[in-house]
Design a protein around this motif. Structure first.
Motif, PDB file in Angstrom:
ATOM      1  N   ALA A 173       0.841  -1.268  -0.201  1.00 25.65           N
ATOM      2  CA  ALA A 173       0.154  -0.019  -0.144  1.00 25.65           C
ATOM      3  C   ALA A 173       0.805   1.349   0.016  1.00 25.65           C
ATOM      4  O   ALA A 173       0.610   2.313  -0.668  1.00 25.65           O
ATOM      5  CB  ALA A 173      -0.887   0.110   1.132  1.00 25.65           C
ATOM      6  N   LEU A 189      -7.105   2.669   1.358  1.00 25.07           N
ATOM      7  CA  LEU A 189      -7.147   2.230  -0.027  1.00 25.07           C
ATOM      8  C   LEU A 189      -8.478   2.428  -0.803  1.00 25.07           C
ATOM      9  O   LEU A 189      -9.529   2.511   0.075  1.00 25.07           O
ATOM     10  CB  LEU A 189      -6.715   0.796  -0.134  1.00 25.07           C
ATOM     11  N   ASP A 245      -2.968  -0.987  -4.670  1.00 29.65           N
ATOM     12  CA  ASP A 245      -4.335  -0.842  -4.297  1.00 29.65           C
ATOM     13  C   ASP A 245      -5.013  -2.335  -4.737  1.00 29.65           C
ATOM     14  O   ASP A 245      -4.784  -3.067  -5.417  1.00 29.65           O
ATOM     15  CB  ASP A 245      -5.151   0.386  -5.020  1.00 29.65           C
TER      16      ASP A 245
END
Length: 375
Positions: free
Chosen positions: A79, A107, A84
């Motif tokens: 991340a 996210l 994502d």
């Protein structure tokens, strides 16, 4: 390490070390991308084998989306590096809910797995940003016997309904890891196994549908079953293999790949001769190879490249003992300091022992990968 500090060629690497053949990695990844495309399913690569940004970039064809991780350390690492749509492919535990909260808020898509009403309650009790819902996938046990709700149990409806009825949860679907594929031998067995595994997963999907519960995602994963997929796997929505990026000798034995597909080797040097035992001693013990598979396969553990009569027979922490399978050994063929290359039996556990990987194209070292570590 800067590129200027890199060893020039494979022959110059410090040992022991993990070598990654970048050309084979790219070939393996493209083959799996094509396999998924031809079946009409989404490929969501599992990154637990290599745990590296570079490997994941190749596996996702540069999209940096749709991966599976095995630890929250991996989830946070990827991340932070622009990835994502991450699936945390491990049953949620109460202690990890706060870290999952942060990732879900951070996210656009972060998914967790659960396999009990109790675990789902931990999630329901944890608030998110007002525009967010928990995205959950029910883990199913189709016969592997590890985590997951047993596929032919009525519990699948009860546990799924707990998510569907929660206001702050989106029930995404079901997933199984078909780890029993590693017990197969040969393409036909792999295809038969894959067909049975898929049938069981589809049975769960249909049972949930009959109960009014829709599954947007129906996924399965394991490198052997996805490398030689059964025809009915095209009825799934996702596949989640991971080991295929590197492959290993276990997959060669199973029939999921050939030795030419194995993209990793451990480089080691001969450090001592033991004529009384017809034995070479190397500087690669279990800290650079792992012992995963040693007791199961014996003579086929960590095959020595280009030396079919040599066998790694014993390891301590930093030492390896290599002997001929038959006959004597001519020590002049293996002078002190000479290089040997070992194909790991299980590349996941072997790679985890190395803080960096030396990446090569042909004999030229072209870079290093620094994988993430920890949980």
């Amino acid at each position: 390490m800067s590129d200027n500090a890199l060893p020039a060629t494979v022959a110059d690497v410090p040992t022991p070390c993990l070598l990654v053949d970048i050309d084979k990695v790219k070939r393996n990844c493209q083959r799996m991308i094509d396999t998924a495309r031809n079946m009409g399913v989404q490929l969501r690569p599992h990154i637990k084998t290599h745990k590296s940004i570079e490997g994941a970039d190749i596996a996702t064809a540069g999209t940096r989306r749709k991966i599976v991780v095995s630890t929250l350390n991996e989830a946070e690492f990827f991340a932070a590096n622009g990835y994502d749509d991450i699936l945390y492919g491990f049953p949620i535990s109460k202690e990890n809910v706060p870290r999952c909260q942060k990732l879900t808020n951070q996210l656009s898509e972060f998914h967790i797995m659960y396999d009990s009403v109790e675990a789902l309650q931990w999630v329901k009790d944890a608030p998110l940003n007002t525009d967010k819902k928990w995205s959950v996938i029910l883990k199913i046990d189709t016969g592997y016997g590890r985590a997951g709700v047993v596929w032919d149990s009525d519990d699948v409806i009860t546990v799924a309904k707990a998510a569907v009825d929660a206001d702050n949860v989106k029930f995404l679907g079901i997933y199984t890891h078909c780890g029993s594929s590693y017990d197969c031998t040969g393409v036909e067995e792999l295809k038969k196994f894959g067909a049975t595994n898929t049938d069981r997963l589809i049975t769960v999907r249909d049972k949930l549908k009959a109960a009014g519960i829709a599954c947007e995602t129906v996924g399965t994963g394991s490198t052997p079953s996805c490398s030689k997929p059964a025809d009915n796997m095209a009825t799934l929505t996702e596949i989640h293999p991971g080991n295929y990026v590197f492959y290993d000798y276990e997959n060669v034995r199973i029939g999921a790949c050939t030795l030419d597909d194995v993209a990793v080797r451990v480089a080691t040097r001969v450090v001592s001769h033991k004529p009384s035992k017809k034995q070479l001693v190397t500087n690669s013990g279990f800290t650079s190879l792992s012992q995963d598979g040693l007791k199961q396969v014996g003579d086929e553990f960590c095959v020595v490249q280009d030396h079919p009569n040599l066998r790694l027979v014993e390891m301590s922490q930093e030492h390896g003992k290599i002997r001929p399978a038959t006959g004597d050994i001519d020590f002049k063929d293996y002078p002190l300091g000479s290089l040997l290359f070992l194909y790991p039996y299980h590349s996941c556990s072997t790679a985890y022992n190395h803080p960096l990987y030396y990446v090569h194209s042909g004999e030229k070292i072209v870079g290093v990968w620094r994988p993430t570590r920890g949980w």
